[in-house]
Design a protein around this motif. Structure first.
Motif, mmCIF file in Angstrom:
data_model
loop_
_atom_site.group_PDB
_atom_site.id
_atom_site.type_symbol
_atom_site.label_atom_id
_atom_site.label_comp_id
_atom_site.label_asym_id
_atom_site.label_seq_id
_atom_site.Cartn_x
_atom_site.Cartn_y
_atom_site.Cartn_z
ATOM 1 N N LEU A 57 -28.753 -11.191 -2.886
ATOM 2 C CA LEU A 57 -28.767 -12.333 -1.981
ATOM 3 C C LEU A 57 -28.178 -13.565 -2.646
ATOM 4 C CD1 LEU A 57 -29.689 -13.521 0.738
ATOM 5 C CD2 LEU A 57 -31.915 -13.983 -0.300
ATOM 6 N N GLY A 58 -28.504 -13.763 -3.915
ATOM 7 C CA GLY A 58 -27.970 -14.921 -4.630
ATOM 8 C C GLY A 58 -26.468 -14.873 -4.769
ATOM 9 N N ALA A 59 -25.915 -13.714 -5.125
ATOM 10 C CA ALA A 59 -24.465 -13.572 -5.253
ATOM 11 C C ALA A 59 -23.771 -13.837 -3.920
ATOM 12 C CB ALA A 59 -24.133 -12.174 -5.770
ATOM 13 N N GLY A 60 -24.352 -13.292 -2.844
ATOM 14 C CA GLY A 60 -23.778 -13.515 -1.514
ATOM 15 C C GLY A 60 -23.856 -14.961 -1.099
ATOM 16 N N PHE A 61 -24.965 -15.606 -1.431
ATOM 17 C CA PHE A 61 -25.144 -17.014 -1.080
ATOM 18 C C PHE A 61 -24.124 -17.895 -1.804
ATOM 19 C CE2 PHE A 61 -27.340 -21.033 -2.347
ATOM 20 C CZ PHE A 61 -27.302 -21.640 -1.106
ATOM 21 N N LEU A 62 -23.975 -17.677 -3.114
ATOM 22 C CA LEU A 62 -23.022 -18.477 -3.883
ATOM 23 C C LEU A 62 -21.595 -18.249 -3.387
ATOM 24 C CD1 LEU A 62 -24.487 -18.003 -7.481
ATOM 25 C CD2 LEU A 62 -24.713 -19.989 -5.975
ATOM 26 N N LEU A 96 -28.538 -28.174 4.182
ATOM 27 C CA LEU A 96 -27.717 -27.170 4.855
ATOM 28 C C LEU A 96 -27.881 -25.818 4.172
ATOM 29 C CD1 LEU A 96 -25.571 -26.291 6.886
ATOM 30 C CD2 LEU A 96 -23.821 -27.126 5.295
ATOM 31 N N TRP A 97 -27.934 -25.822 2.848
ATOM 32 C CA TRP A 97 -28.161 -24.569 2.107
ATOM 33 C C TRP A 97 -29.489 -23.947 2.533
ATOM 34 C CZ3 TRP A 97 -27.034 -25.777 -3.772
ATOM 35 C CH2 TRP A 97 -25.748 -26.304 -3.897
ATOM 36 N N ALA A 98 -30.515 -24.793 2.581
ATOM 37 C CA ALA A 98 -31.841 -24.283 2.949
ATOM 38 C C ALA A 98 -31.826 -23.686 4.353
ATOM 39 C CB ALA A 98 -32.879 -25.400 2.859
ATOM 40 N N ALA A 99 -31.164 -24.381 5.284
ATOM 41 C CA ALA A 99 -31.099 -23.879 6.658
ATOM 42 C C ALA A 99 -30.407 -22.524 6.714
ATOM 43 C CB ALA A 99 -30.363 -24.887 7.546
ATOM 44 N N VAL A 100 -29.319 -22.377 5.959
ATOM 45 C CA VAL A 100 -28.590 -21.110 5.935
ATOM 46 C C VAL A 100 -29.459 -19.991 5.376
ATOM 47 C CG1 VAL A 100 -26.658 -19.883 4.856
ATOM 48 C CG2 VAL A 100 -26.305 -22.150 5.836
ATOM 49 N N LEU A 101 -30.180 -20.275 4.305
ATOM 50 C CA LEU A 101 -31.025 -19.250 3.685
ATOM 51 C C LEU A 101 -32.192 -18.851 4.583
ATOM 52 C CD1 LEU A 101 -31.012 -20.467 -0.011
ATOM 53 C CD2 LEU A 101 -30.057 -18.341 0.861
ATOM 54 N N MET A 145 -32.836 -15.059 6.095
ATOM 55 C CA MET A 145 -34.101 -14.327 6.004
ATOM 56 C C MET A 145 -34.595 -13.905 7.385
ATOM 57 S SD MET A 145 -36.385 -16.109 2.982
ATOM 58 C CE MET A 145 -36.123 -17.817 3.464
ATOM 59 N N VAL A 146 -34.509 -14.825 8.350
ATOM 60 C CA VAL A 146 -34.964 -14.509 9.703
ATOM 61 C C VAL A 146 -34.106 -13.408 10.319
ATOM 62 C CG1 VAL A 146 -35.094 -15.434 12.057
ATOM 63 C CG2 VAL A 146 -36.025 -16.746 10.149
ATOM 64 N N GLU A 147 -32.807 -13.465 10.110
ATOM 65 C CA GLU A 147 -31.924 -12.455 10.681
ATOM 66 C C GLU A 147 -32.175 -11.084 10.061
ATOM 67 O OE1 GLU A 147 -28.999 -10.845 13.154
ATOM 68 O OE2 GLU A 147 -30.153 -12.716 13.220
ATOM 69 N N VAL A 189 -45.696 -26.574 -3.911
ATOM 70 C CA VAL A 189 -45.247 -25.202 -4.126
ATOM 71 C C VAL A 189 -43.723 -25.202 -4.097
ATOM 72 C CG1 VAL A 189 -45.212 -22.849 -3.211
ATOM 73 C CG2 VAL A 189 -47.319 -24.202 -3.106
ATOM 74 N N TYR A 190 -43.093 -24.646 -5.132
ATOM 75 C CA TYR A 190 -41.634 -24.663 -5.191
ATOM 76 C C TYR A 190 -41.066 -23.412 -4.527
ATOM 77 C CZ TYR A 190 -41.677 -28.825 -8.023
ATOM 78 O OH TYR A 190 -41.843 -30.125 -8.447
ATOM 79 N N ASP A 191 -41.298 -23.341 -3.212
ATOM 80 C CA ASP A 191 -40.651 -22.329 -2.398
ATOM 81 C C ASP A 191 -39.257 -22.843 -2.064
ATOM 82 O OD1 ASP A 191 -41.407 -24.427 -0.748
ATOM 83 O OD2 ASP A 191 -41.744 -23.119 0.976
ATOM 84 N N LEU A 192 -38.615 -22.252 -1.076
ATOM 85 C CA LEU A 192 -37.253 -22.673 -0.741
ATOM 86 C C LEU A 192 -37.193 -24.149 -0.368
ATOM 87 C CD1 LEU A 192 -34.302 -22.227 -0.164
ATOM 88 C CD2 LEU A 192 -34.929 -21.192 2.041
ATOM 89 N N MET A 193 -38.103 -24.604 0.498
ATOM 90 C CA MET A 193 -38.082 -26.008 0.890
ATOM 91 C C MET A 193 -38.514 -26.911 -0.254
ATOM 92 S SD MET A 193 -37.219 -28.195 3.088
ATOM 93 C CE MET A 193 -36.786 -27.032 4.380
ATOM 94 N N GLY A 194 -39.417 -26.442 -1.105
ATOM 95 C CA GLY A 194 -39.812 -27.232 -2.260
ATOM 96 C C GLY A 194 -38.654 -27.472 -3.204
ATOM 97 N N VAL A 195 -37.857 -26.428 -3.451
ATOM 98 C CA VAL A 195 -36.667 -26.562 -4.294
ATOM 99 C C VAL A 195 -35.656 -27.481 -3.632
ATOM 100 C CG1 VAL A 195 -34.705 -25.307 -5.254
ATOM 101 C CG2 VAL A 195 -37.004 -24.348 -5.437
ATOM 102 N N THR A 196 -35.538 -27.370 -2.305
ATOM 103 C CA THR A 196 -34.600 -28.228 -1.577
ATOM 104 C C THR A 196 -34.973 -29.696 -1.720
ATOM 105 O OG1 THR A 196 -34.246 -26.464 0.047
ATOM 106 C CG2 THR A 196 -33.568 -28.675 0.675
ATOM 107 N N ARG A 197 -36.244 -30.001 -1.573
ATOM 108 C CA ARG A 197 -36.690 -31.386 -1.718
ATOM 109 C C ARG A 197 -36.451 -31.892 -3.133
ATOM 110 N NH1 ARG A 197 -42.693 -31.811 0.415
ATOM 111 N NH2 ARG A 197 -42.285 -34.004 -0.074
ATOM 112 N N LEU A 198 -36.671 -31.026 -4.132
ATOM 113 C CA LEU A 198 -36.427 -31.405 -5.520
ATOM 114 C C LEU A 198 -34.950 -31.689 -5.746
ATOM 115 C CD1 LEU A 198 -37.394 -31.681 -8.479
ATOM 116 C CD2 LEU A 198 -36.941 -29.228 -8.726
#
Length: 249
Positions: A8-13, A217-222, A226-228, A196-205
């Protein structure tokens, strides 16, 4: 899980590079976002699994529990479905601190002092209420003759639920249960407000250090990815488990 996150990380980058987003920002925070996805998935999967275990007795209590148990199960579902998940999270996380001495005395402070544990505990209680109502609906849609036939064959009420009623109720409620899983993925962003440093926690950081709206935008895409993935996996699961219903049509 690590292999999945690496893929997932490779695809995201690759996707971020393809659409021309900030390469420097991606280099600094890209891997942290993947770690955040891992925390989000761990939080959601643990909560949904534990919630399912709690939902089973709650659903049966709503149907078979008699006056007292049925009302107690209804009150539980009513509270957790009728109040915001954010308020419930604050109540558990900050409320536990008000009872630190008592929790320490009974050996539970180690659990409640960790923000991730508090998030799992809150999300478990919340999703259990929704899953219990889904299962209750599934049970009540089945003909009464199902239970009568199982009892007439010598099965105990416990075995009748385990082998006859609950498998059918779960099959009936499979689509709503999938929707609940999707909602939990999106609602898990609330965990970020208790550090909690989940996806949104990392995004806020990342935003607090870069002031670049692109990270959202990255967070929204991720979250969308996941939902898809869940939606497609659930479609396959539903077709396999309910294939006898498709054939009968």
């Amino acid at each position: 899980m690590n292999t999945l996150l690496d893929t997932l990380g490779a695809g995201f980058l690759w996707l971020m590079e393809l659409i021309g987003l900030n390469a420097d920002l991606m280099q600094r925070y890209g891997l942290r976002f993947i770690d955040g996805v891992g925390v989000t998935l761990e939080l959601v999967l643990i909560s949904v699994f534990l919630g399912a275990l709690l939902a089973l007795p709650l659903a049966v209590a709503r149907v078979e529990g008699g006056k007292f148990l049925a009302r107690a199960a209804f009150t539980y579902s009513y509270f957790f479905r009728g109040t915001p998940l954010l308020a419930q999270t604050f109540l558990i996380y900050y409320g536990a601190g008000q009872f630190r001495e008592q929790l320490t005395d009974i050996g539970l402070w180690w659990f409640f002092r960790d923000a991730f544990n508090c998030a799992v505990f809150t999300f478990t209680l919340n999703t259990a209420a929704y899953q219990a109502e889904i299962l209750r609906g599934g049970i009540q849609t089945l003909p009464a003759g199902q239970m009568e036939a199982a009892l007439s064959m010598g099965l105990s009420r416990y075995l009748a639920y385990r082998k006859v009623i609950l498998p059918q109720a779960i099959a009936v409620g499979l689509r709503p249960l999938g929707n609940e899983l999707v909602l939990m993925i999106k609602s898990s962003a609330i965990a970020s407000v208790i550090t909690v440093y989940d996806l949104m926690g990392v995004t806020r950081l990342a935003f607090s250090r870069s002031y670049d709206m692109e990270v959202y935008l990255w967070a929204a895409v991720l979250y969308l990815v996941m939902v898809e993935v869940v939606r497609r996996v659930w479609d396959v699961l539903e077709r396999r488990l309910n294939r006898h219903l498709t054939v009968s049509r």
